[in-house]
Each structure stands twice: as C-alpha cells, then as structure tokens.
Scaffold this active site. Structure first.
Site, mmCIF file in Angstrom:
data_model
loop_
_atom_site.group_PDB
_atom_site.id
_atom_site.type_symbol
_atom_site.label_atom_id
_atom_site.label_comp_id
_atom_site.label_asym_id
_atom_site.label_seq_id
_atom_site.Cartn_x
_atom_site.Cartn_y
_atom_site.Cartn_z
ATOM 1 N N SER A 192 0.858 -1.182 0.000
ATOM 2 C CA SER A 192 0.000 0.000 0.000
ATOM 3 C C SER A 192 0.889 1.224 0.000
ATOM 4 C CB SER A 192 -0.860 -0.027 1.269
ATOM 5 O OG SER A 192 -1.513 1.194 1.478
ATOM 6 N N TYR A 230 -1.413 -0.591 10.636
ATOM 7 C CA TYR A 230 -1.456 -1.027 9.246
ATOM 8 C C TYR A 230 -0.200 -0.571 8.507
ATOM 9 C CZ TYR A 230 -3.165 -1.435 4.425
ATOM 10 O OH TYR A 230 -3.309 -1.745 3.104
ATOM 11 N N LYS A 271 2.814 -2.774 6.617
ATOM 12 C CA LYS A 271 3.131 -2.612 5.198
ATOM 13 C C LYS A 271 4.574 -2.147 5.004
ATOM 14 C CE LYS A 271 -0.737 -4.155 3.759
ATOM 15 N NZ LYS A 271 -0.810 -5.381 2.962
#
Length: 87
Positions: free
Chosen positions: A57, A70, A74
């Site tokens: 991402s 998150y 990533k």
C-alpha cells in the site's frame, strides 16, 4: 507464482490501540505473507525461477496517524520484499 494480497486494518491512533491490535495486524499483513514466502521460496530458488508479488500500500511508504498499525505492517512487508529482490 505467489501473490500475497491479504490485509487487515485496525483504525486508531497508537495510544488507543492495544498491543494485541498491533499483533493481529502484523500477524496477517506481515507474518502471513512471510509464512507463504518461506513455504515456496526454497523450491523457487532450487528451480531458478518463480515470481513473488507482495501487494502492499502507499501506507508502506507514508504513514498516517489513525493507520499506524497497518502502516507498520506494510513498511515491514516492503522491507522484506526489498531484501528478497536484492538476493
């Protein structure tokens, strides 16, 4: 070929999230992908061919406050991908 595309998100700023929240995100987004890679990579290396695609991402490069867990997962997967690429 391996495509790692699993991902979960826990929304909240760092101080609001528990360590279990961070662990759950890392377990799926990073360690889940790493388990799949470790399972297939020896065979790919032995054959001298194969392709691993890790779907990350923009959060793997730029972190925002309510998505810190998150983003951390990533970032970790981005770093692991770069390490594989350089072998």
């Amino acid at each position: 070929m391996l495509v790692n595309n699993a991902g979960i998100e826990v929304h909240g700023v760092t101080e609001e999230l528990s360590l279990d929240d961070f662990r759950a995100v890392m377990e799926t987004n990073y360690f889940g992908a790493l388990r799949c890679i470790k399972e297939l990579l020896p065979e790919m290396r032995e054959r001298g061919s194969g392709c691993i695609i890790n779907v990350t991402s923009v959060a793997g490069k730029i972190s925002t406050s309510p998505l810190s867990a998150y983003a951390a997962s990533k970032h970790a997967l981005e770093a692991a991908s770069e390490g594989l690429r350089r072998k």
